[in-house]
Write a protein that holds these residues in place. Structure first.
Motif, PDB file in Angstrom:
ATOM      1  N   LEU A  98      -8.531  53.091 -42.482  1.00  0.00           N
ATOM      2  CA  LEU A  98      -7.824  51.786 -41.816  1.00  0.00           C
ATOM      3  C   LEU A  98      -7.739  50.713 -42.895  1.00  0.00           C
ATOM      4  O   LEU A  98      -8.193  51.025 -44.040  1.00  0.00           O
ATOM      5  CB  LEU A  98      -8.876  51.289 -40.708  1.00  0.00           C
ATOM      6  CG  LEU A  98      -9.134  52.319 -39.705  1.00  0.00           C
ATOM      7  CD1 LEU A  98     -10.338  51.639 -38.703  1.00  0.00           C
ATOM      8  CD2 LEU A  98      -8.059  52.500 -38.957  1.00  0.00           C
ATOM      9  N   ASP A  99      -6.830  49.775 -42.579  1.00  0.00           N
ATOM     10  CA  ASP A  99      -6.746  48.517 -43.335  1.00  0.00           C
ATOM     11  C   ASP A  99      -6.822  47.539 -42.616  1.00  0.00           C
ATOM     12  O   ASP A  99      -6.320  47.203 -41.545  1.00  0.00           O
ATOM     13  CB  ASP A  99      -5.132  48.818 -43.986  1.00  0.00           C
ATOM     14  CG  ASP A  99      -4.863  47.749 -44.977  1.00  0.00           C
ATOM     15  OD1 ASP A  99      -5.683  46.526 -45.180  1.00  0.00           O
ATOM     16  OD2 ASP A  99      -3.601  47.749 -45.481  1.00  0.00           O
ATOM     17  N   VAL A 109     -16.083  57.576 -37.992  1.00  0.00           N
ATOM     18  CA  VAL A 109     -16.096  56.605 -38.775  1.00  0.00           C
ATOM     19  C   VAL A 109     -14.715  55.925 -39.066  1.00  0.00           C
ATOM     20  O   VAL A 109     -13.776  56.432 -39.229  1.00  0.00           O
ATOM     21  CB  VAL A 109     -16.450  57.369 -40.313  1.00  0.00           C
ATOM     22  CG1 VAL A 109     -16.505  56.473 -41.312  1.00  0.00           C
ATOM     23  CG2 VAL A 109     -17.626  58.275 -40.158  1.00  0.00           C
ATOM     24  N   GLY A 110     -14.882  54.362 -39.188  1.00  0.00           N
ATOM     25  CA  GLY A 110     -13.483  53.654 -39.746  1.00  0.00           C
ATOM     26  C   GLY A 110     -13.820  53.534 -41.040  1.00  0.00           C
ATOM     27  O   GLY A 110     -14.825  52.998 -41.751  1.00  0.00           O
ATOM     28  N   LEU A 111     -12.812  53.953 -41.827  1.00  0.00           N
ATOM     29  CA  LEU A 111     -13.045  53.814 -43.294  1.00  0.00           C
ATOM     30  C   LEU A 111     -12.117  52.893 -43.797  1.00  0.00           C
ATOM     31  O   LEU A 111     -10.901  52.859 -43.684  1.00  0.00           O
ATOM     32  CB  LEU A 111     -12.674  55.111 -44.080  1.00  0.00           C
ATOM     33  CG  LEU A 111     -13.061  55.343 -45.490  1.00  0.00           C
ATOM     34  CD1 LEU A 111     -14.409  54.975 -45.765  1.00  0.00           C
ATOM     35  CD2 LEU A 111     -12.328  56.766 -45.850  1.00  0.00           C
ATOM     36  N   VAL A 112     -12.630  51.523 -44.818  1.00  0.00           N
ATOM     37  CA  VAL A 112     -11.946  50.464 -45.101  1.00  0.00           C
ATOM     38  C   VAL A 112     -12.368  50.406 -46.497  1.00  0.00           C
ATOM     39  O   VAL A 112     -13.214  51.002 -46.732  1.00  0.00           O
ATOM     40  CB  VAL A 112     -12.121  49.141 -44.304  1.00  0.00           C
ATOM     41  CG1 VAL A 112     -11.834  49.368 -42.759  1.00  0.00           C
ATOM     42  CG2 VAL A 112     -13.660  48.981 -44.128  1.00  0.00           C
ATOM     43  N   GLY A 116      -0.959  56.636 -48.482  1.00  0.00           N
ATOM     44  CA  GLY A 116       0.067  55.896 -48.510  1.00  0.00           C
ATOM     45  C   GLY A 116       0.407  55.378 -47.155  1.00  0.00           C
ATOM     46  O   GLY A 116       1.507  54.535 -46.912  1.00  0.00           O
ATOM     47  N   TYR A 117      -0.260  55.577 -46.069  1.00  0.00           N
ATOM     48  CA  TYR A 117       0.255  54.909 -44.741  1.00  0.00           C
ATOM     49  C   TYR A 117      -1.374  54.880 -44.018  1.00  0.00           C
ATOM     50  O   TYR A 117      -2.167  55.825 -44.176  1.00  0.00           O
ATOM     51  CB  TYR A 117       0.907  55.979 -44.077  1.00  0.00           C
ATOM     52  CG  TYR A 117       1.052  55.489 -42.513  1.00  0.00           C
ATOM     53  CD1 TYR A 117       2.377  54.499 -42.378  1.00  0.00           C
ATOM     54  CD2 TYR A 117       0.616  55.750 -41.513  1.00  0.00           C
ATOM     55  CE1 TYR A 117       2.382  54.081 -40.864  1.00  0.00           C
ATOM     56  CE2 TYR A 117       0.738  55.508 -40.225  1.00  0.00           C
ATOM     57  CZ  TYR A 117       1.783  54.329 -39.795  1.00  0.00           C
ATOM     58  OH  TYR A 117       1.972  53.992 -38.581  1.00  0.00           O
ATOM     59  N   SER A 118      -1.446  53.775 -43.353  1.00  0.00           N
ATOM     60  CA  SER A 118      -2.690  53.742 -42.417  1.00  0.00           C
ATOM     61  C   SER A 118      -1.923  52.930 -41.163  1.00  0.00           C
ATOM     62  O   SER A 118      -1.250  52.331 -41.416  1.00  0.00           O
ATOM     63  CB  SER A 118      -3.550  52.775 -42.986  1.00  0.00           C
ATOM     64  OG  SER A 118      -3.302  51.598 -43.433  1.00  0.00           O
TER      65      SER A 118
END
Length: 172
Positions: free
Chosen positions: A69-70, A96-99, A129-131
């Motif tokens: 994620l971003d 898991v949300g990875l930031v 390259g994409y979130s």
């Protein structure tokens, strides 16, 4: 040369430039579409690679669902909400949300099963390259699935389908 003729020639030159630019953009989009069909993203392929230790399933968990994620992405906030909801429904998987920065997204709060992980190294390793992107890591630590999430994606269904599909393939 008269003024109207000069204006007409200038307009023709601008139209020709616009046409060339349009053809170039069209050719680039077609090339990107062809690359997507062939699973080319310009980044090293993730599926089949070992996942970072920070996002692997824990003891007793069959898999980990990782959402890359971003915090600046509006769609990522909706994906994070769906990840938290899916985590409440599935007890045998890690969500898991990875930031890359603490505070990018609201944490799951007390009692939430989804964990928000701010790990710059792991995110850089999994970012294509994409979130948002959703990945599945099996019990052995191998990335077995990757899905890009678009605005029209039913994220809840995607997450539950991924956990069910992986559960079927990992049963003895």
């Amino acid at each position: 040369m008269s003024v109207p003729l000069a204006i007409a020639l200038l307009a023709l030159l601008i139209a020709l430039f616009a046409l060339v630019a349009l053809v170039a953009v069209y050719a680039r989009v077609r090339a990107l579409e062809a690359g997507r069909r062939a699973e080319l993203s310009g980044y090293a392929p993730l599926v089949g690679r070992p996942g970072p230790a920070a996002v692997r399933p824990g003891p007793g968990e069959r898999l980990a669902v990782v959402a890359v994620l971003d915090g600046d992405c509006a769609l990522c906030h909706g994906v994070w909400d769906a990840v938290r909801a899916a985590a409440a429904e599935r007890r045998d998987a890690r969500f898991v949300g990875l930031v890359d920065r603490v505070g990018d997204l609201p944490d799951a709060g007390a009692g939430g099963r989804a964990e928000l992980l701010a790990d710059l190294t792991a995110r850089a390793d999994l970012y294509e390259g994409y979130s948002p992107t959703v990945l599945v890591v099996d019990a052995a630590g191998t990335i077995v699935h990757r899905s890009f999430v678009y605005p029209d994606t039913n994220v809840r269904s995607l997450l539950l389908d991924l956990t069910r599909a992986q559960e079927v393939t990992t049963r003895p």
